[in-house]
Each structure stands twice: as structure tokens, then as C-alpha cells.
Design an enzyme around this catalytic site. Structure first.
Site, mmCIF file in Angstrom:
data_model
loop_
_atom_site.group_PDB
_atom_site.id
_atom_site.type_symbol
_atom_site.label_atom_id
_atom_site.label_comp_id
_atom_site.label_asym_id
_atom_site.label_seq_id
_atom_site.Cartn_x
_atom_site.Cartn_y
_atom_site.Cartn_z
ATOM 1 N N LYS A 163 28.456 -0.206 32.562
ATOM 2 C CA LYS A 163 28.164 -0.998 33.758
ATOM 3 C C LYS A 163 27.800 -0.074 34.913
ATOM 4 O O LYS A 163 28.453 0.951 35.150
ATOM 5 C CB LYS A 163 29.362 -1.872 34.137
ATOM 6 C CG LYS A 163 29.633 -2.999 33.162
ATOM 7 C CD LYS A 163 30.490 -4.084 33.773
ATOM 8 C CE LYS A 163 29.684 -4.898 34.765
ATOM 9 N NZ LYS A 163 30.419 -6.076 35.269
ATOM 10 N N GLU A 169 35.006 -16.602 37.281
ATOM 11 C CA GLU A 169 35.303 -15.166 37.241
ATOM 12 C C GLU A 169 36.325 -14.830 38.308
ATOM 13 O O GLU A 169 36.219 -15.294 39.448
ATOM 14 C CB GLU A 169 34.064 -14.310 37.538
ATOM 15 C CG GLU A 169 33.020 -14.199 36.476
ATOM 16 C CD GLU A 169 31.903 -13.240 36.908
ATOM 17 O OE1 GLU A 169 32.189 -12.267 37.649
ATOM 18 O OE2 GLU A 169 30.757 -13.474 36.521
ATOM 19 N N GLU A 176 34.008 -1.892 30.284
ATOM 20 C CA GLU A 176 32.619 -1.741 29.835
ATOM 21 C C GLU A 176 32.035 -0.460 30.424
ATOM 22 O O GLU A 176 31.730 -0.388 31.617
ATOM 23 C CB GLU A 176 31.806 -2.976 30.252
ATOM 24 C CG GLU A 176 32.321 -4.276 29.632
ATOM 25 C CD GLU A 176 31.637 -5.510 30.187
ATOM 26 O OE1 GLU A 176 30.433 -5.686 29.915
ATOM 27 O OE2 GLU A 176 32.308 -6.276 30.899
ATOM 28 N N GLU A 199 33.824 -0.863 38.613
ATOM 29 C CA GLU A 199 33.074 -1.869 37.872
ATOM 30 C C GLU A 199 33.247 -1.718 36.358
ATOM 31 O O GLU A 199 33.076 -2.682 35.612
ATOM 32 C CB GLU A 199 31.586 -1.797 38.227
ATOM 33 C CG GLU A 199 31.241 -2.233 39.632
ATOM 34 C CD GLU A 199 31.344 -3.751 39.809
ATOM 35 O OE1 GLU A 199 31.394 -4.465 38.781
ATOM 36 O OE2 GLU A 199 31.385 -4.212 40.957
#
Length: 438
Positions: free
Chosen positions: A378, A321, A375, A384
């Protein structure tokens, strides 16, 4: 048969150390296993190759010089390295994402991304990637780790979640947990390596152990020290009792050590240029006199130094990641689409360039960008929810050159460099092998 014989001869006449250190071997091996039957040439006798690698060099040069079609095959292979080393984390903490089948088709047809990491083993998602050839990594949640130490449970998990999708779906890796050491949960940490070992036994029982590798991603919190990079050390206690057995397992199974380096979380306004691959004065490691021009290299080398202390410098490192958000809370420095595009764009260029890092020069790093989509569900700070390369409607948040039309536009320039590529390949063959021949 001739191609297989050539490849086998090269394998046998060169030492393991030479093979690992010489990138030309990888290139020649790829040629030897991809040459069409109509273009087979006769390699030197094995005895001659064993006595003189120069004979092999001459043959390799002759292959390229006399068979231009092989140059095309070689160039395809070389360009494929860039495509094959960049993946994406496919998270689903959102309520507005397209169906998995549509996502798989989009990645296959519209991007150069040909590997994805899933955060579970969702059968719908695994089915969506069937017959695409996209390399899929699945993840087992942290809470399943203690159960996986039981062989019956591991066998059942493999038969339920993996075996039904093979070979249609190209599952290449299973990750046991995510950043387990960062949880400080003694039950999870103590069972991590035993769970991986048991899962490997279960894969072996299904004859999948060579096809599918097992690893676990780690945050940089596993390091006790990281600055300067040469002083990188794992946290005391974890180093000998957890990480060393983990690295031993990874070495024995040919699996990589996976890390989650995020310069975004390690930078300040003063080090923003350093984190974003922008021009900067660099940071000198006084122990090695090596200069670091970006934070990612420093983070990776700190991990490498820690691995080296434990005697595992030969285990590959994969970036599981890394990424940069395109939006955040008011006042956050460097949190915008331009900065995200700059980081991820330079990241792709850097990890595929074979420049390597100061402590690991002349190499590439398999890298998974976080994340595929923004997203919206999250938790945590605003940033984030904005790490995605694409919005849910699959339009790019910014352009980093991973869309296929971008690749196609650059194809004309690639074709115009044929002469340079031909010369370079011949030099690789001749000089690389001659250097080993000494």
C-alpha cells in the site's frame, strides 16, 4: 405452518412503526421461524391477537417457560447477533498473502467473522467463499461507474461476475465505487446514483434484487459540518443533487447508507483517549445536552443529523470501514499495537452492545473493520501498511477476541448465566408486548 402463522399474525397485528421500534419483535420473529416442527405450540387465534397483544405476550412467555429447548435456540440467536454484525475488509495490496481459499477456510474455522468486504469481484475470491455461508460484499471500481449507467453493460456485468457464483457464494451486497464524492470527479459523481439504479434493474432481471443490496461507501468528507454532532450537515450542492437521490434509492431498496469513519485520522494528542474509547471527560453537545464519550459516536451521529435534515433518519447506517494501525512513522502518537488492539477491541464491544449512540440509542451497527491483513504494497505513510488484524501468515497482530478459541473459553461463563437469560427473555416477551398493548 404454526410457526409461519404465528409470525404472520404478529406482522399483521402490529403497525410498521411498532415493529421497527420494538426489538422484541425481531427476537420473536426469529423464534417463530426457527422453531423445530416437534416443538410447535398453538398460538392464539389471529382475531384474539389482533384485539389483544397481551394474549400474544402470554403465549410468548408460555413458549419460553414450557419449552426450555427454545431458550437454547433463543440464546443461540442472541449470541449470533454479535458474530453476525462484525465483518472485515479483505484487501489484497500485498505480495505475500495466502491464497483466497486458505483465507476463507481460516475465517470460517478459526474466527467469529462471518462477513467480508472485497474490493473487487475477483472470481477466485468469490469461488473461495463458496459453501462457507460467509456473507460477501463485492465492490465495483470507481472507473466502471459511467459504464454501469448503460443497462446492457450492467446486465452483462451481473451475468459475468455475480450470477455464476449464486447461490454457492453468499453474495449479499454490491458496492458501487468507494468514496466517490471525495474524488471531486464530476463524471463519477453525476453518474453514481444512475449507475446504482441501473445495476438494481439488472439484478431484478436475474431475480437477485431481494437477495443482493446495492450501496456505496462514503468518507466523512461529505459533511460540511460535524461538530457538535447535532449540527451535522452534508456539503452544499452534494446534499440535494447527489446525496438526497442516493438516500431515496437506498430507502426504496432497503439498503443501508455506508460510511467510513476513522477516529484515527480525526484525533490529536489531546483527543487520543476520546478516540480510543479510553476514560475521558467527554464532550457535551450544547444543542442537545448529550455527552459523547468517544469520537466514533460523534462521527456517526453527525452523519445521522445530516441524514435527518434531508428527511432520511429511517435509513440504516453501516460502518463500511474503520480501524487503527499498529505501526507507523516515528513520532506518530498512539500508533502501536496496544492502541490498535484497544480501538478495535472496544469497537467490537461497542457496536454490538445495543448501547447505540446518544442520538441513536439502543441499537447495534453492522461494522467492517479495516483490515484483515497488513498489506505491504500500500502506498502512503507507513501506517497505511499496518491496519491489519492479522499478518500474512494469519497470526494475529493483537487479540481483540475474534478467534474462536476465545469464544469457546467464554462459553462456560455463558452457560452459567442460563437462569438470568431465561428471566430476561421472559421479561422481554411479556413487558415488550404489554407495553405495545398499552
Amino acid at each position: 405452518m404454526q410457526a409461519a402463522r404465528f409470525s404472520k399474525s404478529l406482522n399483521e397485528c402490529l403497525s410498521k412503526r411498532q415493529r421497527k421500534a420494538s426489538r422484541w419483535f425481531t427476537l420473536l420473529h426469529a423464534w417463530a421461524t426457527h422453531i423445530p416442527p416437534s416443538h410447535h405450540l398453538h398460538p392464539p387465534p389471529f382475531s384474539a391477537m389482533k384485539k389483544s397483544p397481551r394474549a400474544t405476550a402470554a403465549f410468548a412467555a408460555n413458549v419460553v417457560a414450557r419449552r426450555p429447548v427454545l431458550l437454547l435456540l433463543a440464546s443461540t440467536f442472541i449470541l449470533g447477533v454479535v458474530e453476525a454484525s462484525i465483518g472485515v475488509n479483505y484487501g489484497t495490496v500485498a505480495n505475500n498473502l495466502p491464497p483466497p481459499a486458505k483465507v476463507a477456510h481460516f475465517l470460517l474455522e478459526s474466527t467469529i467473522i462471518n462477513r467480508v468486504r472485497l474490493f473487487d469481484a475477483n472470481p477466485e475470491m468469490l469461488h473461495a467463499f463458496a459453501h462457507t455461508g460467509i456473507a460477501v460484499t463485492v465492490t465495483i471500481p470507481n472507473d466502471q461507474i459511467p459504464h454501469l449507467t448503460n443497462l446492457s453493460f450492467a446486465q452483462e456485468w451481473v451475468k459475468l461476475n455475480i450470477t455464476p457464483h449464486i447461490p454457492a457464494t453468499n453474495i449479499v451486497r454490491i458496492l458501487v465505487g468507494n468514496e466517490v464524492l471525495a474524488t471531486a470527479n464530476k463524471l463519477l459523481i453525476g453518474n453514481l446514483v444512475p449507475a446504482m439504479q441501473t445495476l438494481h434493474t439488472a439484478l431484478t432481471g436475474e431475480s437477485l434484487d431481494r437477495r443482493i443490496k446495492i450501496s456505496t461507501p462514503n468518507s466523512l468528507g461529505i459533511l460540511a459540518t460535524s461538530t457538535p454532532p447535532s449540527t451535522g450537515r452534508f456539503r452544499q450542492g452534494y446534499d440535494v443533487h447527489v446525496i438526497k437521490p442516493l438516500l431515496s434509492f437506498l430507502r426504496s431498496t432497503g439498503s443501508p447508507f455506508m460510511i467510513n469513519p476513522y477516529p484515527f485520522f480525526g484525533c490529536s494528542p489531546d483527543t487520543l483517549d476520546y478516540a480510543l474509547f479510553r476514560p475521558n471527560r467527554g464532550v457535551v453537545d450544547e444543542n442537545t445536552n448529550l455527552t459523547y464519550n468517544n469520537m466514533l459516536d460523534a462521527q456517526i451521529d453527525a452523519v445521522f443529523s445530516a441524514m435527518k435534515v434531508l428527511g432520511f433518519a429511517d435509513v440504516d447506517i453501516v460502518i463500511a470501514e474503520t480501524g487503527w494501525p499498529s505501526a507507523g512513522d516515528p513520532g506518530q502518537v498512539g500508533v502501536d499495537s496496544d492502541s490498535a488492539a484497544q480501538y478495535n477491541g472496544k469497537l467490537v464491544q461497542h457496536v454490538t452492545s445495543e448501547v447505540g449512540t446518544p442520538l441513536m440509542p439502543n441499537r447495534t451497527f453492522e461494522t467492517f473493520i479495516f483490515a484483515l491483513f497488513n498489506e505491504d504494497l500500500k502506498p502512503g505513510p507507513t501506517c497505511e501498511r499496518y491496519f491489519g488484524l492479522f499478518d500474512p501468515d494469519m497470526t494475529p497482530v493483537y487479540d481483540i477476541g475474534i478467534l474462536r478459541q476465545t469464544v469457546a473459553a467464554g462459553a462456560a461463563g455463558i452457560r452459567s448465566t442460563t437462569y438470568m437469560l431465561r428471566t430476561t427473555i421472559i421479561l422481554i416477551c411479556v413487558l415488550g408486548l404489554a407495553d405495545l398493548a398499552g
